[in-house]
Design an enzyme around this catalytic site. Structure first.
Site, PDB file in Angstrom:
ATOM      1  N   SER A  27       4.637  -5.234 -16.329  1.00  0.00           N
ATOM      2  CA  SER A  27       3.305  -5.518 -16.866  1.00  0.00           C
ATOM      3  C   SER A  27       2.468  -4.250 -16.687  1.00  0.00           C
ATOM      4  O   SER A  27       2.355  -3.764 -15.562  1.00  0.00           O
ATOM      5  CB  SER A  27       2.651  -6.662 -16.098  1.00  0.00           C
ATOM      6  OG  SER A  27       3.471  -7.797 -16.155  1.00  0.00           O
ATOM      7  N   SER A 268       1.693  -4.431  -3.441  1.00  0.00           N
ATOM      8  CA  SER A 268       0.907  -4.708  -4.638  1.00  0.00           C
ATOM      9  C   SER A 268       0.503  -3.355  -5.210  1.00  0.00           C
ATOM     10  O   SER A 268       0.716  -2.322  -4.570  1.00  0.00           O
ATOM     11  CB  SER A 268      -0.336  -5.525  -4.290  1.00  0.00           C
ATOM     12  OG  SER A 268      -1.318  -4.659  -3.759  1.00  0.00           O
ATOM     13  N   LYS A 269      -0.104  -3.411  -6.405  1.00  0.00           N
ATOM     14  CA  LYS A 269      -0.481  -2.143  -7.038  1.00  0.00           C
ATOM     15  C   LYS A 269      -1.568  -1.438  -6.240  1.00  0.00           C
ATOM     16  O   LYS A 269      -1.880  -0.290  -6.486  1.00  0.00           O
ATOM     17  CB  LYS A 269      -0.847  -2.371  -8.507  1.00  0.00           C
ATOM     18  CG  LYS A 269       0.414  -2.804  -9.272  1.00  0.00           C
ATOM     19  CD  LYS A 269       0.408  -2.646 -10.766  1.00  0.00           C
ATOM     20  CE  LYS A 269       1.840  -2.755 -11.314  1.00  0.00           C
ATOM     21  NZ  LYS A 269       2.067  -3.669 -12.381  1.00  0.00           N
ATOM     22  N   ARG A 270      -2.137  -2.126  -5.236  1.00  0.00           N
ATOM     23  CA  ARG A 270      -3.171  -1.484  -4.413  1.00  0.00           C
ATOM     24  C   ARG A 270      -2.581  -0.649  -3.269  1.00  0.00           C
ATOM     25  O   ARG A 270      -3.288   0.110  -2.632  1.00  0.00           O
ATOM     26  CB  ARG A 270      -4.107  -2.553  -3.827  1.00  0.00           C
ATOM     27  CG  ARG A 270      -5.042  -3.142  -4.871  1.00  0.00           C
ATOM     28  CD  ARG A 270      -5.997  -4.143  -4.243  1.00  0.00           C
ATOM     29  NE  ARG A 270      -5.292  -5.282  -3.690  1.00  0.00           N
ATOM     30  CZ  ARG A 270      -4.923  -6.340  -4.404  1.00  0.00           C
ATOM     31  NH1 ARG A 270      -5.200  -6.399  -5.684  1.00  0.00           N
ATOM     32  NH2 ARG A 270      -4.285  -7.351  -3.853  1.00  0.00           N
TER      33      ARG A 270
END
Ligand code: GLU
Length: 317
Positions: A27, A268-270
């Site tokens: 995504s 996570s993308k963080r």
């Protein structure tokens, strides 16, 4: 982390007779992290070690979070590692395109029409907040189990909810237990009513739901094996149900252990220290592949390795 070498074993789940087609379906909501790269490498290795093809599909259904520039960076990061796709990507090379979900509206609409014609869907105007309010506390693990508030009394019934406000479209889900064998996690059994209830196929704002899109895409792109993160293990049951309703052959599933950060929390993308920007600044492609290979249990400890060497290690026994 649990080794993922069983991915390359020929035993266990029945291998299909179709030519192997694997896929990676990111995504484009941000830069990839080590966990995404792990999935990409393992799905590539699984397909390539069996002489198969590997598709890159851009899963940009969420209009708020998806950005084309993220998809371009994902492609660049994959190519930096040497992961080339045989089909797909933004340029849409291949016979089953487009390979970008936001361009596949008509395809999903066709699938939805088939389910509607079979009397398996209904319109629903419940809001997420209302649904959450009806959940028992033990169900509050992020999953939303719909209690059927808008469900008509019988399948194919005509109970049309009044008013013109946009409505979501849900699929009737029976009290049915789906069983399947995951190549890594072994035999699974998931009761659909308890796991998800009637689930959404199209949101009230018109966005297509992941479950319908992923099934239609994998089926129409000829995907024979779905290698992805363990967070989607239970979704496989919903997806197999849709494969059956739409009359498509069911692919094999292999759900990989999730990669965690130093605190043991799923990436996570963080988590920028394990994001591709930081990883590319501190690793060569071979070093990063070595890190992934060690996570998978293909080599005992991280050491530089090429894709060709990994492929030799990943041959089915
Ligand atoms: N697009 C999903 C993700 O990035 C993956 C879906 C799938 O592999 O089925 O998490």
């Amino acid at each position: 982390m649990r080794a993922a070498t069983a991915l390359f074993s020929n035993g266990g789940a029945g291998m299909s007779d179709r030519p192997v087609v694997g896929r990676f379906a990111p995504s484009p909501s941000g830069r990839m992290h080590l966990g995404n790269i792990y999935t990409a490498v393992m799905s590539w290795l699984s397909a390539k070690s069996r002489g198969g093809r590997w598709i890159l599909r851009v899963e940009d259904l969420d209009p708020q979070r998806s950005k084309p520039e993220h998809a371009r960076v994902i492609e660049d990061d994959l190519l930096w590692l040497g992961l080339e796709w045989d089909e797909g990507g933004l340029s849409g090379r291949g016979p089953a395109g487009p390979y970008v979900q936001s361009l596949r509206h008509e395809i999903y609409a066709g699938g939805l029409r088939r389910l509607e014609a079979a009397g398996l869907t209904y319109r629903c105007r419940c809001r997420r907040a209302d649904i959450l309010a009806t959940q028992a506390p033990h169900e509050s693990d992020g999953r939303v189990i719909y209690k059927g508030t808008c469900r008509p009394p019988r399948l194919g019934g005509t109970a049309e909810i009044p008013g013109d406000a946009p409505a979501a479209i849900r699929l009737f889900v029976p009290d049915k237990t789906m069983t399947f064998t995951d190549r890594l996690r072994g035999p699974q059994s998931v009761n659909l009513a308890a796991h998800c209830g009637d689930f959404i196929l199209r949101r009230a704002d018109g966005a297509w739901a992941y479950q319908l899109a992923v099934v239609m895409d994998d089926a129409l792109m000829g995907v024979t094996e779905v290698v992805r993160g363990e967070d989607l293990l239970l979704s496989a049951a919903q997806q197999i149900y849709l494969y059956e309703l739409l009359g498509y052959p069911v692919p094999e599933f292999a759900h990989l252990p999730l990669v965690c950060n130093d605190q043991g929390v799923r990436l996570s993308k963080r988590d920028s220290s394990l994001g591709m920007e930081a990883l590319r600044a501190t690793h060569t492609p071979a070093e990063l592949l070595g890190r992934v290979a060690a996570l998978a249990g293909l080599i005992p400890a991280p050491a530089p390795v090429t894709l060709r060497e990994l492929l030799a290690l990943a041959q089915p026994d």
